[in-house]
Design a protein around this motif. Structure first.
Motif, mmCIF file in Angstrom:
data_model
loop_
_atom_site.group_PDB
_atom_site.id
_atom_site.type_symbol
_atom_site.label_atom_id
_atom_site.label_comp_id
_atom_site.label_asym_id
_atom_site.label_seq_id
_atom_site.Cartn_x
_atom_site.Cartn_y
_atom_site.Cartn_z
ATOM 1 N N VAL A 61 11.613 -5.744 -12.388
ATOM 2 C CA VAL A 61 12.799 -4.928 -12.167
ATOM 3 C C VAL A 61 12.414 -3.452 -12.255
ATOM 4 O O VAL A 61 11.840 -3.005 -13.247
ATOM 5 C CB VAL A 61 13.889 -5.247 -13.210
ATOM 6 N N GLY A 62 12.720 -2.708 -11.191
ATOM 7 C CA GLY A 62 12.350 -1.307 -11.133
ATOM 8 C C GLY A 62 10.948 -1.071 -10.613
ATOM 9 O O GLY A 62 10.551 0.080 -10.394
ATOM 10 N N GLY A 63 10.191 -2.146 -10.390
ATOM 11 C CA GLY A 63 8.808 -1.996 -9.966
ATOM 12 C C GLY A 63 8.644 -1.389 -8.586
ATOM 13 O O GLY A 63 7.635 -0.748 -8.300
ATOM 14 N N ARG A 64 9.639 -1.573 -7.748
ATOM 15 C CA ARG A 64 9.551 -1.020 -6.400
ATOM 16 C C ARG A 64 9.426 0.500 -6.425
ATOM 17 O O ARG A 64 8.834 1.101 -5.525
ATOM 18 C CB ARG A 64 10.787 -1.428 -5.596
ATOM 19 N N SER A 65 9.986 1.126 -7.478
ATOM 20 C CA SER A 65 9.909 2.581 -7.605
ATOM 21 C C SER A 65 8.673 3.039 -8.352
ATOM 22 O O SER A 65 8.441 4.241 -8.480
ATOM 23 C CB SER A 65 11.160 3.097 -8.329
ATOM 24 N N VAL A 66 7.894 2.100 -8.878
ATOM 25 C CA VAL A 66 6.724 2.460 -9.676
ATOM 26 C C VAL A 66 5.421 2.134 -8.941
ATOM 27 O O VAL A 66 4.486 2.939 -8.928
ATOM 28 C CB VAL A 66 6.752 1.734 -11.039
ATOM 29 N N TRP A 67 5.358 0.953 -8.328
ATOM 30 C CA TRP A 67 4.164 0.608 -7.549
ATOM 31 C C TRP A 67 3.994 1.621 -6.419
ATOM 32 O O TRP A 67 4.923 1.882 -5.660
ATOM 33 C CB TRP A 67 4.327 -0.770 -6.932
ATOM 34 N N PRO A 68 2.814 2.202 -6.256
ATOM 35 C CA PRO A 68 2.588 3.120 -5.131
ATOM 36 C C PRO A 68 2.720 2.395 -3.790
ATOM 37 O O PRO A 68 2.538 1.175 -3.707
ATOM 38 C CB PRO A 68 1.150 3.603 -5.354
ATOM 39 N N ALA A 69 3.049 3.144 -2.766
ATOM 40 C CA ALA A 69 3.172 2.573 -1.430
ATOM 41 C C ALA A 69 1.827 1.995 -0.985
ATOM 42 O O ALA A 69 0.762 2.557 -1.267
ATOM 43 C CB ALA A 69 3.632 3.638 -0.446
ATOM 44 N N TYR A 70 1.879 0.867 -0.292
ATOM 45 C CA TYR A 70 0.669 0.194 0.171
ATOM 46 C C TYR A 70 0.085 0.927 1.367
ATOM 47 O O TYR A 70 0.769 1.184 2.366
ATOM 48 C CB TYR A 70 1.005 -1.245 0.550
ATOM 49 N N LEU A 71 -1.184 1.268 1.270
ATOM 50 C CA LEU A 71 -1.880 1.950 2.362
ATOM 51 C C LEU A 71 -2.719 0.927 3.111
ATOM 52 O O LEU A 71 -3.925 0.791 2.886
ATOM 53 C CB LEU A 71 -2.747 3.080 1.805
ATOM 54 N N GLY A 72 -2.069 0.184 3.991
ATOM 55 C CA GLY A 72 -2.748 -0.836 4.774
ATOM 56 C C GLY A 72 -3.187 -0.307 6.128
ATOM 57 O O GLY A 72 -3.431 0.893 6.308
ATOM 58 N N THR A 73 -3.265 -1.204 7.108
ATOM 59 C CA THR A 73 -3.729 -0.809 8.437
ATOM 60 C C THR A 73 -2.633 -0.923 9.493
ATOM 61 O O THR A 73 -2.888 -0.638 10.661
ATOM 62 C CB THR A 73 -4.923 -1.694 8.862
ATOM 63 N N ASP A 74 -1.420 -1.359 9.091
ATOM 64 C CA ASP A 74 -0.337 -1.456 10.062
ATOM 65 C C ASP A 74 0.154 -0.057 10.440
ATOM 66 O O ASP A 74 -0.205 0.938 9.823
ATOM 67 C CB ASP A 74 0.816 -2.289 9.485
ATOM 68 N N ARG A 75 0.999 0.002 11.463
ATOM 69 C CA ARG A 75 1.425 1.294 11.988
ATOM 70 C C ARG A 75 2.172 2.119 10.947
ATOM 71 O O ARG A 75 1.967 3.334 10.813
ATOM 72 C CB ARG A 75 2.315 1.076 13.218
ATOM 73 N N LEU A 76 3.065 1.482 10.166
ATOM 74 C CA LEU A 76 3.834 2.214 9.167
ATOM 75 C C LEU A 76 2.918 2.769 8.077
ATOM 76 O O LEU A 76 3.118 3.888 7.600
ATOM 77 C CB LEU A 76 4.898 1.299 8.564
#
Length: 298
Positions: free
Chosen positions: A177-192
């Motif tokens: 709970v609340g982890g979505r605001s704590v985990w850094p954004a995923y830097l993958g290879t997709d366009r986004l």
């Protein structure tokens, strides 16, 4: 004011802006927690998020233990002026955080180096299908809460070394709970992810709207489909409610989006067209027709 145009008339929007003109959108006293974030692989196959070697995903907050330890601090703010109260509050918050860290370390030792986890899992079912929430066709009493919930506890042993949390795919993260605001954004290879990296390189990793916590979401203008910047989850949820024309971080961001010069089109822009078309049909007019650009990128 797009969201308000669906429920308020012109006078209603005008009243909203005037009533909130002197109310700041952001709490100037709020500061994000400090510390260095890392992720460590557990024997459950998930990566677990740590801040300064304290696991954040346990779901165990030691609230009763902290309250008992700080019982003698109650009433300390009585009779103090506002400035002293603020300083005292900050000191007590830091003290409570240190106590949580101490209790977490003791728990870690008691479990022979394994990290305890605690969750309340909730779901709705009609006996055939299972969902997180009841469908709209379910009885009203089922709409308010799931039919079933169960508390689950388990412990996790760490089997890997610390890694950069942004390199861990969302499907391999221990959620909380609340982890979505704590985990850094995923830097993958997709366009986004590539767009997110461009925005980070262009204007930094902190939220481009508030500048107080890590930017997670690629924000875009739903009318033009163009990316505006990289924002945190809170700003992404409430940014468009800003009633100010200037003098507010959100207003400044909306007036001059940091990513405007990059001309990056958001991957979801085509879906926005469908959603906005339904809204325009409801309103009976297109509020900013001259600014639209629905030409799809080839």
């Amino acid at each position: 004011m797009w969201r308000f145009a669906l429920t308020l008339d012109y006078d209603g929007v005008d009243d909203y802006v005037r009533a909130n003109a002197d109310t700041p959108c952001l709490n100037p006293d709020w500061r994000p927690p400090g510390g260095h974030l890392t992720a460590v692989l557990g024997d459950d196959g998930r990566h677990h998020l740590f801040r300064d070697q304290v696991a954040l995903c346990t779901g165990v907050f030691y609230m009763s233990e902290v309250a008992a330890a700080m019982r003698d601090r109650r009433g300390m703010s009585r009779g103090l002026d506002a400035t002293t109260q603020t300083a005292l509050g900050a000191r007590l918050v830091a003290e409570a955080e240190e106590l949580r860290r101490q209790f977490a370390t003791e728990e870690y030792v008691r479990h022979d180096g394994r990290i305890p986890h605690d969750r309340i899992c909730s779901w709705w079912t009609d006996g055939t299908s299972y969902r997180m929430f009841a469908p709209k066709t379910a009885p009203p009493e089922h709409q308010r809460r799931p039919l079933t919930d169960e508390q689950v506890t388990w412990s996790v042993g760490l089997v890997g070394g610390p890694v950069d949390p942004s390199t861990v795919p969302p499907s391999r993260r221990c959620t909380f709970v609340g982890g979505r605001s704590v985990w850094p954004a995923y830097l993958g290879t997709d366009r986004l992810s590539r767009i997110r990296q461009q925005l980070t390189d262009h204007a930094g990793p902190l939220c481009h709207a508030c500048g107080r916590t890590t930017g997670m979401v690629v924000d875009h203008d739903h009318f033009t489909g163009m990316c505006r910047g990289l924002v945190c989850w809170d700003c992404n949820a409430w940014l468009d409610t800003c009633p100010h024309l200037k003098g507010c971080p959100w207003a400044e961001y909306l007036n001059a989006p940091p990513a405007l010069g990059l001309q990056l089109r958001h991957p979801q822009a085509a879906k926005d067209h469908q959603h906005d078309r339904a809204r325009i049909d409801y309103l009976g007019f297109d509020p900013i027709a001259p600014a639209r650009s629905w030409t799809r990128r080839r």
